[in-house]
Scaffold this motif. Structure first.
Motif, PDB file in Angstrom:
ATOM      1  N   VAL A  33       0.843  -1.203   0.000  1.00  0.00           N
ATOM      2  CA  VAL A  33       0.000   0.000   0.000  1.00  0.00           C
ATOM      3  C   VAL A  33       0.874   1.248   0.000  1.00  0.00           C
ATOM      4  O   VAL A  33       0.648   2.192  -0.764  1.00  0.00           O
ATOM      5  CB  VAL A  33      -0.962   0.004   1.209  1.00  0.00           C
ATOM      6  N   ILE A  34       1.906   1.250   0.849  1.00  0.00           N
ATOM      7  CA  ILE A  34       2.786   2.414   0.942  1.00  0.00           C
ATOM      8  C   ILE A  34       3.536   2.640  -0.367  1.00  0.00           C
ATOM      9  O   ILE A  34       3.556   3.750  -0.911  1.00  0.00           O
ATOM     10  CB  ILE A  34       3.795   2.240   2.096  1.00  0.00           C
ATOM     11  N   LEU A  35       4.159   1.596  -0.906  1.00  0.00           N
ATOM     12  CA  LEU A  35       5.072   1.760  -2.038  1.00  0.00           C
ATOM     13  C   LEU A  35       4.367   1.828  -3.390  1.00  0.00           C
ATOM     14  O   LEU A  35       4.859   2.501  -4.309  1.00  0.00           O
ATOM     15  CB  LEU A  35       6.085   0.609  -2.065  1.00  0.00           C
ATOM     16  N   THR A  36       3.256   1.127  -3.540  1.00  0.00           N
ATOM     17  CA  THR A  36       2.639   1.033  -4.868  1.00  0.00           C
ATOM     18  C   THR A  36       1.355   1.835  -5.011  1.00  0.00           C
ATOM     19  O   THR A  36       0.864   1.975  -6.128  1.00  0.00           O
ATOM     20  CB  THR A  36       2.317  -0.435  -5.232  1.00  0.00           C
ATOM     21  N   HIS A  37       0.808   2.373  -3.902  1.00  0.00           N
ATOM     22  CA  HIS A  37      -0.528   2.939  -4.035  1.00  0.00           C
ATOM     23  C   HIS A  37      -0.713   4.310  -3.383  1.00  0.00           C
ATOM     24  O   HIS A  37      -1.773   4.589  -2.812  1.00  0.00           O
ATOM     25  CB  HIS A  37      -1.557   1.959  -3.469  1.00  0.00           C
ATOM     26  N   PRO A  38       0.276   5.194  -3.446  1.00  0.00           N
ATOM     27  CA  PRO A  38      -0.007   6.566  -2.982  1.00  0.00           C
ATOM     28  C   PRO A  38      -0.881   7.281  -4.007  1.00  0.00           C
ATOM     29  O   PRO A  38      -0.506   7.418  -5.168  1.00  0.00           O
ATOM     30  CB  PRO A  38       1.385   7.204  -2.880  1.00  0.00           C
ATOM     31  N   ARG A  39      -2.056   7.716  -3.587  1.00  0.00           N
ATOM     32  CA  ARG A  39      -2.993   8.344  -4.529  1.00  0.00           C
ATOM     33  C   ARG A  39      -2.799   9.848  -4.638  1.00  0.00           C
ATOM     34  O   ARG A  39      -3.192  10.453  -5.627  1.00  0.00           O
ATOM     35  CB  ARG A  39      -4.434   8.048  -4.106  1.00  0.00           C
ATOM     36  N   LYS A  40      -2.209  10.440  -3.620  1.00  0.00           N
ATOM     37  CA  LYS A  40      -1.963  11.878  -3.647  1.00  0.00           C
ATOM     38  C   LYS A  40      -0.472  12.147  -3.678  1.00  0.00           C
ATOM     39  O   LYS A  40       0.303  11.470  -3.010  1.00  0.00           O
ATOM     40  CB  LYS A  40      -2.587  12.556  -2.428  1.00  0.00           C
ATOM     41  N   GLY A  41      -0.098  13.133  -4.476  1.00  0.00           N
ATOM     42  CA  GLY A  41       1.284  13.565  -4.530  1.00  0.00           C
ATOM     43  C   GLY A  41       1.383  15.026  -4.128  1.00  0.00           C
ATOM     44  O   GLY A  41       0.527  15.845  -4.490  1.00  0.00           O
ATOM     45  N   PHE A  42       2.407  15.342  -3.354  1.00  0.00           N
ATOM     46  CA  PHE A  42       2.672  16.715  -2.946  1.00  0.00           C
ATOM     47  C   PHE A  42       4.081  17.079  -3.382  1.00  0.00           C
ATOM     48  O   PHE A  42       4.932  16.205  -3.567  1.00  0.00           O
ATOM     49  CB  PHE A  42       2.531  16.867  -1.426  1.00  0.00           C
ATOM     50  N   TYR A  43       4.352  18.377  -3.507  1.00  0.00           N
ATOM     51  CA  TYR A  43       5.649  18.816  -4.010  1.00  0.00           C
ATOM     52  C   TYR A  43       5.785  20.314  -3.786  1.00  0.00           C
ATOM     53  O   TYR A  43       4.793  21.029  -3.557  1.00  0.00           O
ATOM     54  CB  TYR A  43       5.767  18.526  -5.514  1.00  0.00           C
ATOM     55  N   TYR A  44       7.014  20.771  -3.820  1.00  0.00           N
ATOM     56  CA  TYR A  44       7.260  22.210  -3.889  1.00  0.00           C
ATOM     57  C   TYR A  44       7.150  22.644  -5.344  1.00  0.00           C
ATOM     58  O   TYR A  44       7.883  22.151  -6.211  1.00  0.00           O
ATOM     59  CB  TYR A  44       8.644  22.557  -3.354  1.00  0.00           C
ATOM     60  N   ARG A  45       6.222  23.562  -5.618  1.00  0.00           N
ATOM     61  CA  ARG A  45       6.134  24.147  -6.945  1.00  0.00           C
ATOM     62  C   ARG A  45       7.411  24.905  -7.261  1.00  0.00           C
ATOM     63  O   ARG A  45       8.207  25.213  -6.385  1.00  0.00           O
ATOM     64  CB  ARG A  45       4.942  25.117  -7.011  1.00  0.00           C
ATOM     65  N   ARG A  46       7.602  25.215  -8.515  1.00  0.00           N
ATOM     66  CA  ARG A  46       8.805  25.936  -8.934  1.00  0.00           C
ATOM     67  C   ARG A  46       8.838  27.359  -8.373  1.00  0.00           C
ATOM     68  O   ARG A  46       9.897  27.993  -8.366  1.00  0.00           O
ATOM     69  CB  ARG A  46       8.906  25.945 -10.448  1.00  0.00           C
ATOM     70  N   ASP A  47       7.704  27.855  -7.854  1.00  0.00           N
ATOM     71  CA  ASP A  47       7.692  29.164  -7.189  1.00  0.00           C
ATOM     72  C   ASP A  47       7.786  29.020  -5.672  1.00  0.00           C
ATOM     73  O   ASP A  47       7.618  30.004  -4.942  1.00  0.00           O
ATOM     74  CB  ASP A  47       6.444  29.964  -7.577  1.00  0.00           C
ATOM     75  N   GLY A  48       8.033  27.786  -5.188  1.00  0.00           N
ATOM     76  CA  GLY A  48       8.238  27.566  -3.760  1.00  0.00           C
ATOM     77  C   GLY A  48       6.981  27.247  -2.974  1.00  0.00           C
ATOM     78  O   GLY A  48       7.071  26.899  -1.791  1.00  0.00           O
ATOM     79  N   ARG A  49       5.816  27.349  -3.583  1.00  0.00           N
ATOM     80  CA  ARG A  49       4.565  27.068  -2.880  1.00  0.00           C
ATOM     81  C   ARG A  49       4.298  25.573  -2.865  1.00  0.00           C
ATOM     82  O   ARG A  49       4.843  24.815  -3.670  1.00  0.00           O
ATOM     83  CB  ARG A  49       3.404  27.819  -3.540  1.00  0.00           C
ATOM     84  N   LEU A  50       3.434  25.149  -1.948  1.00  0.00           N
ATOM     85  CA  LEU A  50       3.056  23.739  -1.846  1.00  0.00           C
ATOM     86  C   LEU A  50       2.013  23.406  -2.906  1.00  0.00           C
ATOM     87  O   LEU A  50       1.015  24.119  -3.056  1.00  0.00           O
ATOM     88  CB  LEU A  50       2.487  23.447  -0.455  1.00  0.00           C
ATOM     89  N   GLY A  51       2.250  22.329  -3.651  1.00  0.00           N
ATOM     90  CA  GLY A  51       1.301  21.887  -4.671  1.00  0.00           C
ATOM     91  C   GLY A  51       0.896  20.451  -4.442  1.00  0.00           C
ATOM     92  O   GLY A  51       1.571  19.689  -3.731  1.00  0.00           O
ATOM     93  N   THR A  52      -0.215  20.045  -5.062  1.00  0.00           N
ATOM     94  CA  THR A  52      -0.679  18.666  -4.931  1.00  0.00           C
ATOM     95  C   THR A  52      -1.497  18.264  -6.147  1.00  0.00           C
ATOM     96  O   THR A  52      -2.105  19.110  -6.811  1.00  0.00           O
ATOM     97  CB  THR A  52      -1.538  18.483  -3.661  1.00  0.00           C
ATOM     98  N   TYR A  53      -1.473  16.976  -6.465  1.00  0.00           N
ATOM     99  CA  TYR A  53      -2.406  16.430  -7.448  1.00  0.00           C
ATOM    100  C   TYR A  53      -2.734  14.998  -7.063  1.00  0.00           C
ATOM    101  O   TYR A  53      -2.098  14.405  -6.184  1.00  0.00           O
ATOM    102  CB  TYR A  53      -1.883  16.525  -8.882  1.00  0.00           C
ATOM    103  N   GLN A  54      -3.756  14.456  -7.696  1.00  0.00           N
ATOM    104  CA  GLN A  54      -4.274  13.150  -7.315  1.00  0.00           C
ATOM    105  C   GLN A  54      -4.340  12.239  -8.533  1.00  0.00           C
ATOM    106  O   GLN A  54      -4.611  12.692  -9.653  1.00  0.00           O
ATOM    107  CB  GLN A  54      -5.673  13.311  -6.702  1.00  0.00           C
ATOM    108  N   ILE A  55      -4.091  10.947  -8.286  1.00  0.00           N
ATOM    109  CA  ILE A  55      -4.152   9.953  -9.364  1.00  0.00           C
ATOM    110  C   ILE A  55      -4.994   8.769  -8.897  1.00  0.00           C
ATOM    111  O   ILE A  55      -5.365   8.661  -7.737  1.00  0.00           O
ATOM    112  CB  ILE A  55      -2.734   9.458  -9.754  1.00  0.00           C
TER     113      ILE A  55
END
Length: 258
Positions: free
Chosen positions: A184-206
């Motif tokens: 579940v941990i390694l193969t099934h993360p449905r949400k991703g978070f990241y630092y945008r290129r402008d430094g803000r927090l971003g997220t998307y879902q798969i």
């Protein structure tokens, strides 16, 4: 870490609409490295806790290099327009302290297509242009790869890897009390978070169905990003936790990111 299962909440698919994307991924590999948590912690937003495992008496974070080939990347409302390109994601496994959900923290992505400029500039995603070459042969009868090689060049994160495929499902994952929790941990993360290129927090879902992976081994591997960020001090070969392989799988990407 609490026991996790592939329950209905994880597997139910939200209908795709708007500018959502569907794609068939081939040569999907999850090459997971053991990393000192102290080295990763500064790269992660304070909202997230690293998911840690104990291996050989040492507490370690998990970072996966995830190469694959997008076979037919397409918007759901324009399915006749399709792109094919290689992609490699670099992700760390985390828990969102606001929701308790397990998720992936994306350090960045290499993409072998001019279309990388769209997410990079429109949504400020940490995606980078690269040349990605797969040299793979999948034995349909044996249901395993007889050859798996991937090379990324001309990128912020050059990489070269050669894998062996056992053709057998994994039976355990080091540091996890049970196999399903690890999967579940390694193969099934449905949400991703990241630092945008402008430094803000971003997220998307798969979304994707439960993967039916086989266990693999490393013949050779070199990931320049890990070396350049000081995450791999060996300079030759990172400490590998596991290799999981999936010949093909269907993905839905819900857009736009937020």
């Amino acid at each position: 870490m609490d026991k996790l299962t592939f329950n209905d909440e994880l597997l139910v698919r939200q209908p795709a609409r708007g500018i959502d994307v569907e794609t068939t991924l081939a040569h999907f590999a999850i090459i997971t490295c053991l990393i000192d948590p102290a080295l990763l912690r500064p790269l992660i937003h304070p909202r997230f806790q690293l998911d840690l495992v104990e291996v050989d008496g040492q507490e370690r974070a998990l970072l996966s290099v995830v190469p694959f080939m997008d076979q037919d990347f397409r918007f759901v409302h324009f399915p006749w327009i399709r792109w094919r390109f290689g992609q490699t994601n670099y992700r760390v496994y985390v828990t969102d302290t606001q929701t308790g959900e397990h998720a992936a923290w994306f350090i960045g992505t290499s993409l072998d297509s001019w279309t990388v400029s769209i997410p990079r500039h429109l949504w400020k995603l940490p995606w980078h242009r690269a040349r990605i070459h797969f040299d793979c042969n999948y034995d349909e009868t044996a249901r395993r790869y007889s050859r798996y090689r991937m090379q990324t060049t001309d990128s912020w994160a050059d990489a070269e890897v050669e894998l062996q495929d056992t053709g057998q499902p994994p039976t355990e994952l080091a540091g996890f009390d049970d196999l399903e929790t690890g999967l579940v941990i390694l193969t099934h993360p449905r949400k991703g978070f990241y630092y945008r290129r402008d430094g803000r927090l971003g997220t998307y879902q798969i979304w994707h169905d439960r993967l039916q992976t086989t266990a693999g081994n490393i013949d050779s591997a070199r990931f320049s990003l890990l070396e350049e960020m000081g995450l791999d001090t060996s300079g030759v070969k990172p400490a590998i936790h596991s290799v999981l392989l999936q010949h093909e799988t269907e993905f839905t990407i819900y857009l736009p990111p937020t």
